[in-house]
Design an enzyme around this catalytic site. Sequence first.
Site, short mmCIF file in Angstrom:
data_model
loop_
_atom_site.label_atom_id
_atom_site.label_comp_id
_atom_site.label_asym_id
_atom_site.label_seq_id
_atom_site.Cartn_x
_atom_site.Cartn_y
_atom_site.Cartn_z
N GLY A 39 0.84 -1.21 0.00
CA GLY A 39 0.00 0.00 0.00
C GLY A 39 0.86 1.24 0.00
N HIS A 40 1.85 1.29 0.92
CA HIS A 40 2.77 2.43 0.97
C HIS A 40 3.56 2.53 -0.34
CE1 HIS A 40 2.63 1.33 5.41
NE2 HIS A 40 2.29 2.61 5.45
N GLN A 99 -1.37 10.92 17.69
CA GLN A 99 -2.61 10.40 17.12
C GLN A 99 -3.02 9.05 17.70
OE1 GLN A 99 -0.80 10.32 13.10
NE2 GLN A 99 -1.93 8.42 12.78
P1 AMP Z 1 0.34 4.66 7.66
O1 AMP Z 1 1.80 4.35 7.61
O2 AMP Z 1 -0.52 3.51 8.09
O3 AMP Z 1 0.02 5.97 8.36
O4 AMP Z 1 -0.07 4.90 6.14
C1 AMP Z 1 0.58 5.84 5.34
C2 AMP Z 1 -0.27 6.10 4.13
O5 AMP Z 1 -0.46 4.89 3.42
C3 AMP Z 1 -1.65 6.63 4.51
O6 AMP Z 1 -2.03 7.67 3.63
C4 AMP Z 1 -2.52 5.41 4.36
O7 AMP Z 1 -3.85 5.73 4.02
C5 AMP Z 1 -1.84 4.70 3.22
N1 AMP Z 1 -2.18 3.27 3.23
C6 AMP Z 1 -2.16 2.43 4.29
N2 AMP Z 1 -2.59 1.21 3.91
C7 AMP Z 1 -2.89 1.28 2.60
C8 AMP Z 1 -3.40 0.34 1.63
N3 AMP Z 1 -3.68 -0.91 1.94
N4 AMP Z 1 -3.59 0.78 0.37
C9 AMP Z 1 -3.32 2.07 0.03
N5 AMP Z 1 -2.84 2.99 0.89
C10 AMP Z 1 -2.64 2.60 2.16
#
Ligand code: AMP
Length: 291
Positions: free
Chosen positions: A36-37, A61
């Site tokens: 995802g990242h 947060q």
């Molecule tokens: P985080 O590290 O969880 O704060 O996520 C960083 C970014 O990656 C945020 O904008 C999340 O929405 C995005 N993100 C997390 N999981 C996914 C996923 N499965 N698909 C797409 N983007 C994601």
Amino acid sequence: MRAIRTISELREALDRPRREGRSLGLVPTMGSFHEGHLSIMRRARSECDEVVVSLFVNPAQFNDKSDLAGYPRDERRDAVLAQAEGVDYLFVPPEREMYPSGFATTVSVAGVTETLEGAHRGRGHFDGVATVVTKLLNIVSPHVAYFGGKDAQQAVVIERLARDLDIPVRIEVCPTIREPDGLALSSRNVLLGADERAQATALHRALLATASAVRAGEHEAASAKEAGLTELAAAGLHVDYYELVSTPTMEPVSRIDGDVMALVAARVGGVRLIDNERISPAPNTHHARRS
Ligand code: AMP
């Protein structure tokens, strides 16, 4: 790729490309990278001349201290993955760099933060997100900042704050990346045991069950939600919320007359997971239920 730990060093590094008119993209993250990242980094790489990825597990947060303590971290692996995606700068500030002693300001977005995640994790969660994202946007001054659609309410909050505070940035929301069985990728998935991992597939199944009910002509939110709640109950998940909302207000709807979003937050063992699905009703739902 350069790893940078201070705000002044990052500003200095970005000064030249900015003066040369190069476009800057920012991807804020809390690390523990998954596809995802990486998909967001790839998108930024394809659209911007310089790509900054921030890696900061933002204490502000987290409403639950044990969630913060248990949050997966692996900076060395993250650096290798970001470099492989062609990221130019990995910004990894220590906590005292982002919140030095005397720090006293909170960015608080009203309205959209009051439902769903805001209602369940408390207002402090989105205050923490809004404050850190505002700081990152001010530190980097990117042309474009990229976020994931998995955190749908967070994306709406960030779009709102950028507009309200006149921050000159384009916010891009990227599609949710999933495992082949539908589970949305999340840094928290590594915390799931084998049985919990299997249970967790119910989140996406529930959203799809609600989506098919709506597309088959169901107009009552309660009935459409019931289809999903049945899946979640069968899997034995503890549901924090399961809602159908209109976007971008994120207000729950009781009747489905246009595009909606279904959102779920549920706990599998000790791990809290969220997911969502955008749903458009069938164009002509009057004849959808043929006998
Ligand atoms: P985080 O590290 O969880 O704060 O996520 C960083 C970014 O990656 C945020 O904008 C999340 O929405 C995005 N993100 C997390 N999981 C996914 C996923 N499965 N698909 C797409 N983007 C994601």
